[in-house]
Design a protein around this motif. Structure first.
Motif, PDB file in Angstrom:
ATOM      1  N   ILE A   1      38.484  46.061  55.743  1.00  0.00           N
ATOM      2  CA  ILE A   1      37.372  45.541  56.957  1.00  0.00           C
ATOM      3  C   ILE A   1      36.379  46.144  57.409  1.00  0.00           C
ATOM      4  O   ILE A   1      36.377  47.369  57.653  1.00  0.00           O
ATOM      5  N   ALA A   2      34.834  45.307  57.720  1.00  0.00           N
ATOM      6  CA  ALA A   2      33.933  45.865  58.141  1.00  0.00           C
ATOM      7  C   ALA A   2      34.169  45.555  59.670  1.00  0.00           C
ATOM      8  O   ALA A   2      33.883  44.152  60.133  1.00  0.00           O
ATOM      9  N   CYS A   3      33.138  45.852  60.579  1.00  0.00           N
ATOM     10  CA  CYS A   3      32.623  45.953  61.850  1.00  0.00           C
ATOM     11  C   CYS A   3      31.791  45.186  62.466  1.00  0.00           C
ATOM     12  O   CYS A   3      30.860  46.270  62.190  1.00  0.00           O
ATOM     13  N   ILE A   4      31.304  44.693  63.201  1.00  0.00           N
ATOM     14  CA  ILE A   4      30.398  44.652  63.524  1.00  0.00           C
ATOM     15  C   ILE A   4      29.908  44.355  64.781  1.00  0.00           C
ATOM     16  O   ILE A   4      30.238  43.881  65.353  1.00  0.00           O
ATOM     17  N   GLN A   5      29.769  45.934  65.285  1.00  0.00           N
ATOM     18  CA  GLN A   5      29.331  45.580  67.025  1.00  0.00           C
ATOM     19  C   GLN A   5      28.041  45.245  67.514  1.00  0.00           C
ATOM     20  O   GLN A   5      27.104  44.744  67.117  1.00  0.00           O
ATOM     21  N   GLY A   6      27.596  45.381  68.379  1.00  0.00           N
ATOM     22  CA  GLY A   6      27.599  45.570  69.807  1.00  0.00           C
ATOM     23  C   GLY A   6      26.352  46.590  69.871  1.00  0.00           C
ATOM     24  O   GLY A   6      26.131  47.833  69.160  1.00  0.00           O
TER      25      GLY A   6
ATOM     26  N   ASP B   1      41.325  55.443  55.355  1.00  0.00           N
ATOM     27  CA  ASP B   1      40.043  56.141  55.919  1.00  0.00           C
ATOM     28  C   ASP B   1      38.683  55.192  55.629  1.00  0.00           C
ATOM     29  O   ASP B   1      37.997  55.663  56.216  1.00  0.00           O
ATOM     30  N   ALA B   2      39.194  53.947  55.174  1.00  0.00           N
ATOM     31  CA  ALA B   2      37.491  53.823  54.757  1.00  0.00           C
ATOM     32  C   ALA B   2      37.274  52.450  55.383  1.00  0.00           C
ATOM     33  O   ALA B   2      38.048  51.731  55.306  1.00  0.00           O
ATOM     34  N   TYR B   3      36.302  52.510  56.266  1.00  0.00           N
ATOM     35  CA  TYR B   3      36.059  51.010  56.835  1.00  0.00           C
ATOM     36  C   TYR B   3      34.398  51.147  57.401  1.00  0.00           C
ATOM     37  O   TYR B   3      33.860  52.026  57.224  1.00  0.00           O
ATOM     38  N   THR B   4      33.925  49.536  58.106  1.00  0.00           N
ATOM     39  CA  THR B   4      32.317  49.884  58.113  1.00  0.00           C
ATOM     40  C   THR B   4      31.906  49.163  59.357  1.00  0.00           C
ATOM     41  O   THR B   4      33.159  48.799  59.580  1.00  0.00           O
TER      42      THR B   4
ATOM     43  N   MET C   1      42.774  51.729  62.302  1.00  0.00           N
ATOM     44  CA  MET C   1      42.686  51.897  61.112  1.00  0.00           C
ATOM     45  C   MET C   1      43.049  53.099  60.848  1.00  0.00           C
ATOM     46  O   MET C   1      43.933  52.718  59.211  1.00  0.00           O
ATOM     47  N   LYS C   2      42.827  54.138  60.895  1.00  0.00           N
ATOM     48  CA  LYS C   2      43.428  55.939  61.128  1.00  0.00           C
ATOM     49  C   LYS C   2      44.659  55.678  60.915  1.00  0.00           C
ATOM     50  O   LYS C   2      45.639  55.706  59.919  1.00  0.00           O
ATOM     51  N   ASN C   3      45.503  54.762  61.834  1.00  0.00           N
ATOM     52  CA  ASN C   3      47.028  54.404  62.847  1.00  0.00           C
ATOM     53  C   ASN C   3      47.619  53.968  61.538  1.00  0.00           C
ATOM     54  O   ASN C   3      48.235  54.409  60.933  1.00  0.00           O
TER      55      ASN C   3
END
Lengths: 340, 340
Positions: A185-190, A214-217, A208-210
């Motif tokens: 999953i990738a999240c696009i932040q503000g 461990d790998a995310y964007t 994600m961690k829970n």
DNA sequence: ATGAAAGCGCTAACAT
DNA sequence: ATGTTAGCGCTTTCAT
């Protein structure tokens, strides 16, 4: 009578004094035991003349303006337009009026608006701050002007705020994606330093961690369509595309849609999309976007309520309120649990 | 200093008179030949004290408020939100402030807002009227308050207006549909007595007649999503469905989309859809809607310009301006020329 | 080149 | 039960 009638005119016509006229017209007739006959005569003359009190004179005299100001980053963004609409209506219920300022997401404009608006002897202020500075806001408050932040806010200051529980919202969204089998999953932040963004990133990362992932964007840096567009383009050009994108605002989601469409990536078949914010138009986009809906109406209502408790009840204690968001499942997230 | 500084404070500190301070701070230093040293001293003290003039006192004195009011039917509608945004920004350029009123599409509210707002000694007013009455508006104007209508307006009154050339817009849209081979066209209209609606119906009907098509449907009665939804449902339940629908506003189009989706009618394969109004979100709906885009920004800018010519130049001649719309071809209209 | 003073329309403290 | 009066902070006329 050529000029606008004032209480002096009414006093002359009725033969009573200015004071009496003022009292009657302010509904203080009872209090000062002014006779019914007098009250009625004064009122009828006022009606006849279509008397409208001069707010400026009154405001100058009593030092209050029955005016509050609202500063938003952009009225063109439906999220803030809704805020403006609700705040405006709520404030009217108190007999107050709202001045709306548009900061165009520039702190400089925000400061200008602030000083421009304070010359109107405001009684209160609601701000959706657009920068990472709050000194100018705190100063306003220290000068005796009640001020509430909504949506975006700052911790460890004396400023009251009302916002969504962004951590919880982002956590739920992410949890939902994971439940649907997504792991990449990738999240696009503000805007990075903004509190909603910080909380959303935290909620996202924790979920994600829970889940043991461990790998995310986390990428991007503005609550804009352009940011959503560019970041999505970049994500798509990566070797391994994420299976789901989490957009941190309605505008970012628009940009994602644009990019995904351009690249002919089908939602949710090829990539799932979930976003913060809901609005009516979102039901008609292709596909309807599963989203974290913020309780905008409640946020505004509570903010106005707190503001007026500061203004009217002299209750100056800073209040911090976070309201839960709601996950609205629509059609933009695919269940990929058994797809490998 | 505890209280807000005023010119008296500055006068005392600098040792000059209130008059001189006032003149300097109003930029009339040159005019009154006040020495540079004096001017600088006064200005620096004003800066230091963070002096902000009290607009109420000034307004009371000069009888102007540097305030205009804008009344729209609903801030939640992106069309009006954009109007509010542009008007707000334009007005600021003149150093004026905008009070925004929301009539919620009820004439009663409009009248209330009108009288509530006029007590603020407005200098001007811009209204998107929501009813078929204009007496209250004309009266406001006759009381010396410059007033401009935008979007919706009335003919044969002394009221200035700026709007789209709705006749031409509807004519073009219809002509386009006909060119794409459509002959069985239904249009879903908005508020019947409103001028934009009247003009759009006329444009639609004329285009049909000029193409030799005598049978067409005009139905509906509100610029709302609900109206679009209900009327589309009805159209779909007819024996022979139209091949194209012309929605007279963005909200109506939303309703159409909802109904078409519910009934699983594909756009544009089964039915073509064209609509009045454009906005950024429209690019992401399924499919992107071919539309008649109104020059909202220009309308607002011109309206503000005319308003200020009424306010500042005392040019009270009513002005009537209609701006051309633009057909934006996207993907919701199918060419059916050779499909029989 | 600068000031004194009146007054915009209203409210409220202080009379009566 | 009603009136007199002093200002709120500013602009502007009239003086000097």
């Amino acid at each position: 009578m050529q000029h606008k009638p004032n209480i002096v005119d009414i006093a002359e016509i009725t033969g009573f004094s200015i004071t009496t006229v003022s009292r009657v017209l302010n509904g203080k007739g009872e209090k000062y035991r002014i006779s019914k006959a007098t009250r009625e005569k004064i009122k009828s003359v006022a009606d006849e003349l279509k008397y409208v009190p001069n707010e400026f004179a009154r405001n100058l005299r009593i030092g209050k303006s029955k005016t509050i100001a609202l500063i938003v980053p952009s009225l063109k963004n439906p999220f803030f337009a809704e805020i403006a609409s609700v705040v405006n209506n709520e404030v009217r219920k108190y007999g107050y009026i709202t001045l709306i300022g548009d900061s165009d997401d520039q702190v400089e404009n925000e400061k200008n608006e602030l000083s421009h608006l304070t010359s109107r002897s405001l009684d209160g202020m609601i701000v959706v701050p657009c920068g990472e500075e709050w000194d100018h806001l705190v100063k306003v408050q220290e000068n005796g002007l009640p001020l509430i932040c909504i949506d975006r806010y700052f911790e460890d200051t004396s400023l009251s705020y009302v916002s969504s529980d962004n951590y919880d919202g982002a956590y739920s969204a992410t949890k939902y994606l994971i439940e649907q089998g997504h792991t990449d999953i990738a999240c696009i932040q503000g805007v990075r330093y903004s509190m909603p963004n910080i909380q959303r990133v935290k909620g996202f990362a924790d979920a994600m961690k829970n889940a043991g992932i461990d790998a995310y964007t986390v990428t991007g840096d503005a609550f804009t369509e352009q940011n959503g567009y560019l970041e999505t383009k970049l994500l798509l050009s990566r070797g391994k595309r994420p299976s789901a994108i989490f957009a941190f605002s309605n505008m970012i989601a628009m940009g994602c849609l644009k990019a995904l469409k351009e690249e002919n990536v089908r939602i949710p078949e090829a990539i799932s999309l979930i976003t913060f914010d809901d609005n009516p138009y979102m039901n008609y986009i292709d596909p309807p976007l599963t989203c974290i809906s913020q309780p905008v109406e409640d946020i505004c209502k509570i903010a106005v309520k707190i503001l007026f408790s500061h203004i009217l009840d002299d209750d100056k204690k800073p209040k911090h309120v976070l309201l839960k968001c709601m996950l609205k499942v629509k059609e933009s997230v695919k269940n990929v649990s058994y797809s490998f």
